[in-house]
Design an enzyme around this catalytic site. Structure first.
Site, PDB file in Angstrom:
ATOM      1  N   ASP A  37      -9.836   3.736 -22.401  1.00  0.00           N
ATOM      2  CA  ASP A  37     -10.671   2.783 -23.135  1.00  0.00           C
ATOM      3  C   ASP A  37     -11.845   3.469 -23.814  1.00  0.00           C
ATOM      4  O   ASP A  37     -12.257   3.075 -24.912  1.00  0.00           O
ATOM      5  CB  ASP A  37     -11.186   1.690 -22.188  1.00  0.00           C
ATOM      6  N   GLY A  38     -12.399   4.497 -23.174  1.00  0.00           N
ATOM      7  CA  GLY A  38     -13.519   5.216 -23.782  1.00  0.00           C
ATOM      8  C   GLY A  38     -13.120   5.883 -25.083  1.00  0.00           C
ATOM      9  O   GLY A  38     -13.872   5.867 -26.068  1.00  0.00           O
TER      10      GLY A  38
ATOM     11  N   ASP B 252     -33.710  -4.303 -12.596  1.00  0.00           N
ATOM     12  CA  ASP B 252     -33.416  -2.915 -12.951  1.00  0.00           C
ATOM     13  C   ASP B 252     -33.079  -2.786 -14.425  1.00  0.00           C
ATOM     14  O   ASP B 252     -33.198  -1.697 -15.002  1.00  0.00           O
ATOM     15  CB  ASP B 252     -32.239  -2.392 -12.130  1.00  0.00           C
TER      16      ASP B 252
ATOM     17  N   THR C  26     -14.921  -6.799 -19.785  1.00  0.00           N
ATOM     18  CA  THR C  26     -14.112  -6.167 -18.746  1.00  0.00           C
ATOM     19  C   THR C  26     -14.635  -4.784 -18.370  1.00  0.00           C
ATOM     20  O   THR C  26     -14.011  -4.089 -17.565  1.00  0.00           O
ATOM     21  CB  THR C  26     -12.644  -6.029 -19.221  1.00  0.00           C
ATOM     22  N   ALA C  27     -15.768  -4.381 -18.940  1.00  0.00           N
ATOM     23  CA  ALA C  27     -16.317  -3.053 -18.691  1.00  0.00           C
ATOM     24  C   ALA C  27     -17.513  -3.153 -17.734  1.00  0.00           C
ATOM     25  O   ALA C  27     -17.421  -3.760 -16.675  1.00  0.00           O
ATOM     26  CB  ALA C  27     -16.699  -2.398 -20.020  1.00  0.00           C
ATOM     27  N   TYR C  28     -18.645  -2.578 -18.112  1.00  0.00           N
ATOM     28  CA  TYR C  28     -19.834  -2.554 -17.257  1.00  0.00           C
ATOM     29  C   TYR C  28     -20.273  -3.977 -16.899  1.00  0.00           C
ATOM     30  O   TYR C  28     -20.744  -4.250 -15.791  1.00  0.00           O
ATOM     31  CB  TYR C  28     -20.952  -1.814 -17.996  1.00  0.00           C
TER      32      TYR C  28
ATOM     33  N   LEU D 270     -18.482  -6.548 -16.155  1.00  0.00           N
ATOM     34  CA  LEU D 270     -17.740  -7.033 -14.991  1.00  0.00           C
ATOM     35  C   LEU D 270     -18.294  -6.434 -13.705  1.00  0.00           C
ATOM     36  O   LEU D 270     -18.483  -7.130 -12.703  1.00  0.00           O
ATOM     37  CB  LEU D 270     -16.259  -6.687 -15.152  1.00  0.00           C
ATOM     38  N   SER D 271     -18.589  -5.128 -13.740  1.00  0.00           N
ATOM     39  CA  SER D 271     -19.156  -4.459 -12.562  1.00  0.00           C
ATOM     40  C   SER D 271     -20.534  -5.006 -12.211  1.00  0.00           C
ATOM     41  O   SER D 271     -20.922  -5.030 -11.039  1.00  0.00           O
ATOM     42  CB  SER D 271     -19.256  -2.951 -12.816  1.00  0.00           C
TER      43      SER D 271
END
Length: 275
Positions: free
Chosen positions: A53-54, A153, A164-166, A168-169
């Protein structure tokens, strides 16, 4: 056949398997469509991107002005932007170049502005404290109406593509890539107000960042650190007119990819799906 004006094959230059596969793919499409390099490719060309993906994300941003049609072939990990395996390449080529068995998903960019300039992002834009700094105070406005001030933060703004990337996390929601929205996710918020907010992409989001004792914080766009700052700054985020077209064969839509990649339906760690 859809009027693709040519084809380009791009790959992760650090991945030996992707490099080898790109040569095989070139032979498979030779004679079916004219092949170009990136610089000389006409608008409305078909771009096969071999990598994770990157890799797809980096190339998509570079070629966006060419009105590309992107096919991501996975040589990485999860592969939401590269949902196909190279073992499927014969069927993929047939579906796209012969049978027109695909849909087009337009994935829009968004943009972030500050006094330092303007950048576009396809996944996410983040303001985040430095690892050695205290939490930042982030004041959020939507269409000039104050939503609230959050001690956290950082703040993550995600597009549907980046959901679906950062995002989601960080606890954000999965978003249909065809939805015209932006997601606002407070990161590790020290307040009761920590729920992600999803707003229309027609709205303007403003984040005023106030660092404690002039401590450093970073701005990050699609994984690239733009720089660090230590003073109060405002960032305006809104949708861009620019977009990239992703091709998706009809049996491989977003929700099937989510089911396959994230293992939805797995129960009790047994590795078996619940029917």
């Amino acid at each position: 056949m859809k009027n693709f004006h040519g084809a380009v094959i791009l790959k992760n230059e650090k991945n030996f398997d992707a490099i080898k596969a790109s040569e095989i793919l070139k032979e498979k499409i030779k004679g079916k469509i004219e092949i170009f390099d990136t610089e000389n490719a006409p608008d409305n060309s078909l771009f096969f991107i071999l990598g994770g993906d990157g890799t797809v994300l980096r190339y998509a941003k570079k070629i966006a002005q060419k009105t590309p049609f992107v096919v991501g072939i996975n040589f990485g990990h999860l592969g939401f932007l590269s949902p196909y395996e190279f073992s499927e390449i014969d069927r993929i080529v047939k579906d796209i170049l012969t049978d027109e068995n695909f849909t087009i998903v337009k994935r829009k960019f968004s943009k972030a502005r500050s006094r330092f300039g303007e950048i576009e992002f396809l996944n996410e834009f983040i303001v985040q404290r430095d690892i050695h700094s205290h939490m930042i105070d982030a004041n959020i406005k939507i269409d000039n109406s104050e939503v609230g001030s959050i001690l956290c933060d950082g703040i993550l703004i995600s597009t549907p593509t980046g959901s679906t990337a950062y995002n989601l996390s960080a606890g954000g929601s999965l978003i249909d890539p065809q939805a015209n929205v932006l997601s606002i996710v407070p990161m590790m918020a020290h307040t009761l107000f920590k729920t992600p907010i999803v707003v229309s992409s027609k709205r303007k989001i403003e984040i005023e960042v106030n660092p404690r004792d002039s401590e450093k914080y970073f701005t990050i766009s699609d994984g690239d650190v733009l720089g660090d700052q230590n003073k109060t700054e405002s960032f305006e985020i809104e949708s861009s007119e620019n977009s990239v077209n992703f091709l998706c064969t009809k049996e491989r839509n977003f929700f099937k990819i989510v089911n396959q990649k994230l293992g939805w339906g797995i129960r009790n760690g047994s590795g078996k799906r619940y029917d």
